[in-house]
Motif scaffolding. Structure first.
Motif, PDB file in Angstrom:
ATOM      1  N   GLY A   1       0.805  -1.223   0.000  1.00  0.00           N
ATOM      2  CA  GLY A   1       0.000   0.000   0.000  1.00  0.00           C
ATOM      3  C   GLY A   1       0.837   1.272   0.000  1.00  0.00           C
ATOM      4  O   GLY A   1       2.027   1.268   0.323  1.00  0.00           O
TER       5      GLY A   1
ATOM      6  N   TRP B   1       0.882   5.512   1.340  1.00  0.00           N
ATOM      7  CA  TRP B   1       0.533   6.143   2.618  1.00  0.00           C
ATOM      8  C   TRP B   1      -0.619   7.138   2.513  1.00  0.00           C
ATOM      9  O   TRP B   1      -1.225   7.499   3.509  1.00  0.00           O
ATOM     10  CB  TRP B   1       1.751   6.871   3.203  1.00  0.00           C
ATOM     11  CG  TRP B   1       2.250   7.965   2.297  1.00  0.00           C
ATOM     12  CD1 TRP B   1       3.259   7.859   1.382  1.00  0.00           C
ATOM     13  CD2 TRP B   1       1.724   9.292   2.180  1.00  0.00           C
ATOM     14  NE1 TRP B   1       3.385   9.035   0.689  1.00  0.00           N
ATOM     15  CE2 TRP B   1       2.459   9.936   1.172  1.00  0.00           C
ATOM     16  CE3 TRP B   1       0.710  10.000   2.827  1.00  0.00           C
ATOM     17  CZ2 TRP B   1       2.216  11.251   0.783  1.00  0.00           C
ATOM     18  CZ3 TRP B   1       0.464  11.307   2.446  1.00  0.00           C
ATOM     19  CH2 TRP B   1       1.211  11.912   1.440  1.00  0.00           C
TER      20      TRP B   1
ATOM     21  N   LYS C   1       1.280  -5.190   3.056  1.00  0.00           N
ATOM     22  CA  LYS C   1       2.451  -4.423   3.512  1.00  0.00           C
ATOM     23  C   LYS C   1       2.075  -2.949   3.378  1.00  0.00           C
ATOM     24  O   LYS C   1       2.187  -2.365   2.300  1.00  0.00           O
ATOM     25  CB  LYS C   1       3.657  -4.784   2.638  1.00  0.00           C
ATOM     26  CG  LYS C   1       5.008  -4.664   3.300  1.00  0.00           C
ATOM     27  CD  LYS C   1       5.345  -3.289   3.816  1.00  0.00           C
ATOM     28  CE  LYS C   1       5.610  -2.304   2.704  1.00  0.00           C
ATOM     29  NZ  LYS C   1       5.819  -0.920   3.193  1.00  0.00           N
TER      30      LYS C   1
ATOM     31  N   GLU D   1       5.200   2.492   5.402  1.00  0.00           N
ATOM     32  CA  GLU D   1       5.827   2.861   6.685  1.00  0.00           C
ATOM     33  C   GLU D   1       5.748   4.366   6.933  1.00  0.00           C
ATOM     34  O   GLU D   1       5.945   4.827   8.052  1.00  0.00           O
ATOM     35  CB  GLU D   1       7.290   2.381   6.713  1.00  0.00           C
ATOM     36  CG  GLU D   1       8.282   3.177   5.861  1.00  0.00           C
ATOM     37  CD  GLU D   1       8.195   2.906   4.352  1.00  0.00           C
ATOM     38  OE1 GLU D   1       7.218   2.280   3.897  1.00  0.00           O
ATOM     39  OE2 GLU D   1       9.111   3.356   3.631  1.00  0.00           O
TER      40      GLU D   1
ATOM     41  N   GLY E   1       1.576   2.854  -5.509  1.00  0.00           N
ATOM     42  CA  GLY E   1       2.659   3.761  -5.126  1.00  0.00           C
ATOM     43  C   GLY E   1       3.207   4.490  -6.329  1.00  0.00           C
ATOM     44  O   GLY E   1       2.527   4.629  -7.353  1.00  0.00           O
ATOM     45  N   SER E   2       4.445   4.916  -6.205  1.00  0.00           N
ATOM     46  CA  SER E   2       5.039   5.747  -7.256  1.00  0.00           C
ATOM     47  C   SER E   2       5.434   4.907  -8.470  1.00  0.00           C
ATOM     48  O   SER E   2       5.662   3.695  -8.364  1.00  0.00           O
ATOM     49  CB  SER E   2       6.275   6.457  -6.701  1.00  0.00           C
ATOM     50  OG  SER E   2       7.198   5.479  -6.272  1.00  0.00           O
TER      51      SER E   2
ATOM     52  N   LEU F   1      -0.267   3.269 -10.098  1.00  0.00           N
ATOM     53  CA  LEU F   1       0.813   4.253  -9.956  1.00  0.00           C
ATOM     54  C   LEU F   1       0.284   5.687 -10.058  1.00  0.00           C
ATOM     55  O   LEU F   1      -0.920   5.914  -9.980  1.00  0.00           O
ATOM     56  CB  LEU F   1       1.888   3.974 -11.010  1.00  0.00           C
ATOM     57  CG  LEU F   1       2.340   2.500 -11.102  1.00  0.00           C
ATOM     58  CD1 LEU F   1       3.330   2.282 -12.224  1.00  0.00           C
ATOM     59  CD2 LEU F   1       2.928   2.011  -9.776  1.00  0.00           C
TER      60      LEU F   1
ATOM     61  N   CYS G   1      -3.705  10.488  -5.636  1.00  0.00           N
ATOM     62  CA  CYS G   1      -3.134  10.051  -6.921  1.00  0.00           C
ATOM     63  C   CYS G   1      -3.890  10.628  -8.108  1.00  0.00           C
ATOM     64  O   CYS G   1      -3.307  10.901  -9.144  1.00  0.00           O
ATOM     65  CB  CYS G   1      -3.098   8.535  -6.991  1.00  0.00           C
ATOM     66  SG  CYS G   1      -4.706   7.778  -6.719  1.00  0.00           S
TER      67      CYS G   1
ATOM     68  N   GLU H   1       5.114  14.558 -10.995  1.00  0.00           N
ATOM     69  CA  GLU H   1       3.844  14.634 -10.262  1.00  0.00           C
ATOM     70  C   GLU H   1       4.044  15.509  -9.018  1.00  0.00           C
ATOM     71  O   GLU H   1       5.033  15.345  -8.303  1.00  0.00           O
ATOM     72  CB  GLU H   1       3.457  13.209  -9.842  1.00  0.00           C
ATOM     73  CG  GLU H   1       2.169  13.122  -9.064  1.00  0.00           C
ATOM     74  CD  GLU H   1       1.884  11.681  -8.590  1.00  0.00           C
ATOM     75  OE1 GLU H   1       2.732  10.794  -8.756  1.00  0.00           O
ATOM     76  OE2 GLU H   1       0.788  11.480  -8.046  1.00  0.00           O
TER      77      GLU H   1
HETATM   78  P1  NAD Z   1       6.111   4.839  -2.819  1.00  0.00           P
HETATM   79  O1  NAD Z   1       6.277   4.246  -4.158  1.00  0.00           O
HETATM   80  O2  NAD Z   1       7.233   5.584  -2.236  1.00  0.00           O
HETATM   81  O3  NAD Z   1       5.750   3.688  -1.746  1.00  0.00           O
HETATM   82  C1  NAD Z   1       4.732   2.746  -1.962  1.00  0.00           C
HETATM   83  C2  NAD Z   1       5.057   1.459  -1.225  1.00  0.00           C
HETATM   84  O4  NAD Z   1       6.262   0.923  -1.727  1.00  0.00           O
HETATM   85  C3  NAD Z   1       5.246   1.624   0.281  1.00  0.00           C
HETATM   86  O5  NAD Z   1       4.592   0.565   0.940  1.00  0.00           O
HETATM   87  C4  NAD Z   1       6.752   1.552   0.458  1.00  0.00           C
HETATM   88  O6  NAD Z   1       7.133   0.984   1.697  1.00  0.00           O
HETATM   89  C5  NAD Z   1       7.181   0.647  -0.672  1.00  0.00           C
HETATM   90  N1  NAD Z   1       8.533   0.955  -1.169  1.00  0.00           N
HETATM   91  C6  NAD Z   1       9.129   2.184  -1.222  1.00  0.00           C
HETATM   92  N2  NAD Z   1      10.365   2.067  -1.765  1.00  0.00           N
HETATM   93  C7  NAD Z   1      10.536   0.755  -2.056  1.00  0.00           C
HETATM   94  C8  NAD Z   1      11.617   0.001  -2.638  1.00  0.00           C
HETATM   95  N3  NAD Z   1      12.748   0.578  -3.003  1.00  0.00           N
HETATM   96  N4  NAD Z   1      11.449  -1.330  -2.783  1.00  0.00           N
HETATM   97  C9  NAD Z   1      10.292  -1.926  -2.398  1.00  0.00           C
HETATM   98  N5  NAD Z   1       9.261  -1.268  -1.843  1.00  0.00           N
HETATM   99  C10 NAD Z   1       9.374   0.040  -1.671  1.00  0.00           C
HETATM  100  O7  NAD Z   1       4.787   5.719  -2.903  1.00  0.00           O
HETATM  101  P2  NAD Z   1       4.089   6.620  -1.800  1.00  0.00           P
HETATM  102  O8  NAD Z   1       4.933   7.793  -1.486  1.00  0.00           O
HETATM  103  O9  NAD Z   1       3.626   5.767  -0.662  1.00  0.00           O
HETATM  104  O10 NAD Z   1       2.794   7.100  -2.598  1.00  0.00           O
HETATM  105  C11 NAD Z   1       2.814   8.160  -3.497  1.00  0.00           C
HETATM  106  C12 NAD Z   1       2.726   7.712  -4.936  1.00  0.00           C
HETATM  107  O11 NAD Z   1       1.743   6.708  -5.074  1.00  0.00           O
HETATM  108  C13 NAD Z   1       2.295   8.831  -5.862  1.00  0.00           C
HETATM  109  O12 NAD Z   1       3.012   8.735  -7.064  1.00  0.00           O
HETATM  110  C14 NAD Z   1       0.821   8.543  -6.107  1.00  0.00           C
HETATM  111  O13 NAD Z   1       0.317   9.077  -7.305  1.00  0.00           O
HETATM  112  C15 NAD Z   1       0.821   7.062  -6.112  1.00  0.00           C
HETATM  113  N6  NAD Z   1      -0.484   6.553  -5.768  1.00  0.00           N
HETATM  114  C16 NAD Z   1      -1.198   5.902  -6.713  1.00  0.00           C
HETATM  115  C17 NAD Z   1      -2.474   5.448  -6.414  1.00  0.00           C
HETATM  116  C18 NAD Z   1      -3.302   4.729  -7.418  1.00  0.00           C
HETATM  117  O14 NAD Z   1      -4.319   4.154  -7.017  1.00  0.00           O
HETATM  118  N7  NAD Z   1      -2.952   4.698  -8.689  1.00  0.00           N
HETATM  119  C19 NAD Z   1      -3.007   5.665  -5.141  1.00  0.00           C
HETATM  120  C20 NAD Z   1      -2.240   6.346  -4.219  1.00  0.00           C
HETATM  121  C21 NAD Z   1      -0.969   6.776  -4.530  1.00  0.00           C
END
Ligand code: NAD
Length: 456
Positions: free
Chosen positions: A109, A111, A135, A138, A185-186, A208, A241, A331
């Motif tokens: 997930g 955050w 997961k 954090e 996530g990103s 993403l 997002c 973004e």
């Molecule tokens: P992030 O990619 O930093 O983190 C997402 C998840 O990945 C977290 O659980 C984190 O612990 C894990 N993670 C981080 N780095 C990692 C690595 N190197 N290896 C493995 N796992 C790792 O994203 P974020 O900051 O939590 O969220 C923001 C991003 O998510 C924005 O780009 C947003 O647009 C996107 N987002 C998309 C949606 C969607 O439904 N499409 C929804 C919410 C957020």
């Protein structure tokens, strides 16, 4: 970690989750667990980023409850084999699609909507008959801890387990063999997860982000447009997002739109949004610094006040922005709304197309030709005509991105399907069959097979 995954797989292989009554029990327990612990979850999210009860109900709990209700109501129908047509070549015969669970799935997930983004996919995965490891992010440390505490006490780890951790723990987790990985996530981390999954040939859904534009045309109702843009952008302080990342407005109505958006910011959050109970904070210092670095003071039309100690950034409108500015490179994911004017739609569309495919796109216009032109010329995950964000709240629509904004989709039946393999079955009897498909092959047989195979 390995033991956890192996135990879940053993539970799955024992056939426990094939049973619809058991799945139903799990979902009912899930709903009760959420209901019983709402206040604890509210405290945790308040501690993470000052998110209040109204916001949390509307954008988190309501969506999870809705998914639970829909799954409970429709699971039997969704899980049932579906009969489809059988082509002439295979007559007499019957054809079916059997949805079957993948097995043990991992849900990672983000955050920004910490409950919804971890728990909605988990509901779909359980309804589809999988075991689930969640997961959470954090970065929302209190909500992650609350979910682990609550769900790990309520459920056997064989079927549902919340595994807390950051990059290191997720990297370790990704070395395990899963049957499906669902990541939110990103785009950058999505690529890392995709690569790890590829090593084990694990199917993935990637939810993403990206830069989601909103087009505003002169024939739009500017008052309603401004209200809906301000709401969609500053909800969750822009940490959404599908928030409109930037506005492409026709030069004729730019000034009027800016004035109206300013008025709605004041109406929603008061003259001092710092004191507003409806406005939340930035998740951490790293994001605060990143966002404040994007504010070009010369281009601030409204807002711009920041308070690092409180991780507060005022809802901010920027004007006279161009595609070369720093704020247009990635973004934004925060409460800064750049407004770019255009005169020729074709040029504006070309500029947007030069960026990665957005997760969302919004069009404000009464003209079908404007709407059709944008729809036909820009690829994006999903969006609204004359609204923002709300397409996400209609679970009859699949939710997902395209290209760099993601792959796959979920919500309601699409969520069930996302966690199911569609097994194709052709069922034949022993009576008749066309013998011309068997060797030895002859010219006559070829004539027949050509005829029969051309009929569907
Ligand atoms: P992030 O990619 O930093 O983190 C997402 C998840 O990945 C977290 O659980 C984190 O612990 C894990 N993670 C981080 N780095 C990692 C690595 N190197 N290896 C493995 N796992 C790792 O994203 P974020 O900051 O939590 O969220 C923001 C991003 O998510 C924005 O780009 C947003 O647009 C996107 N987002 C998309 C949606 C969607 O439904 N499409 C929804 C919410 C957020």
């Amino acid at each position: 970690m390995r033991e956890l995954v192996l135990n879940q797989r053993a539970h799955f292989n024992a056939g426990a989750t094939q049973n619809l009554a058991y799945r139903k029990e799990l979902l009912i327990k899930f709903r009760e667990t959420l209901q019983k612990n709402e206040s604890l979850f509210l405290e945790a999210i308040k501690a993470d980023f000052h998110k209040g009860a109204f916001d949390t109900y509307v954008t988190e709990f309501a969506m999870i409850y809705h998914e639970l209700e829909q799954a409970l109501k429709n699971m039997k129908k969704w899980a049932a084999p579906k009969r489809v047509k059988t082509n002439v070549l295979n007559q007499p015969g019957r054809s079916y699609i059997y949805p079957e669970p993948y097995g043990t799935v991992l849900v990672i997930g983000a955050w920004n909507y910490p409950y919804q983004l971890s728990l909605v996919p988990a509901v779909s995965a359980l309804a589809a008959g999988n075991t689930v490891i969640i997961k959470p992010s954090e970065l929302a440390a209190h909500t992650s801890k609350a979910m682990a505490y609550v769900f790990n006490n309520a459920f056997s780890p064989q079927v549902l387990y919340v595994h807390e951790g950051g990059v290191e723990e997720t990297t370790e987790l990704l070395k395990e063999k899963f049957d499906k990985i669902f990541f939110t996530g990103s785009t950058k981390v999505g690529g890392i997860v995709y690569q790890a999954a590829a090593k084990q040939l694990t199917p993935v859904t990637l939810e993403l982000g990206g830069k989601s534009p909103a087009f505003v045309f002169p024939d739009a109702n500017l008052d309603v447009t401004a209200r809906r843009l301000v709401w969609g952008k500053f909800l969750n302080a822009g940490q959404t997002c599908v928030a409109p990342d930037y506005v492409m407005v026709h030069a004729d109505v730019k000034q009027k739109l800016l004035e109206k958006m300013k008025a709605y910011i004041q109406q929603f959050f008061g003259d001092n949004p710092f004191d507003s109970q409806s406005y939340i904070r930035i998740i951490n210092e790293r994001n605060f610094d990143r966002l404040t670095g994007l504010i070009d003071k010369e281009k601030v039309y409204y807002g711009g006040t920041c308070n690092k100690k409180e991780l507060f950034i005022e809802p901010t409108l920027l004007h006279q922005v161009s595609f070369d500015d720093a704020i247009m490179q990635d973004e934004i994911f925060g409460p800064l709304l750049p407004v770019i004017e255009f005169t020729a739609l074709e040029d504006a569309v070309k500029k947007v197309r030069a960026l990665d495919k957005p997760l969302a796109l919004y069009i404000f216009s009464k003209s079908e030709s404007h709407i059709d032109y944008v729809m036909a010329n820009i690829s994006f995950g999903g969006g609204c005509i004359n609204d923002t964000v709300m397409h996400l709240a209609n679970s009859y629509l699949p939710f997902g991105g395209v290209g760099n904004s993601g792959m796959g989709a979920y919500h309601r039946k699409f969520g069930f399907d996302c966690f199911s393999h569609q097994k194709s079955i052709l069922k034949k009897g022993y009576s008749f069959e066309p013998l011309f498909k068997y060797p030895p092959y002859t010219f006559d047989k070829l004539k027949w097979i050509k005829r029969v195979m051309s009929v569907s």
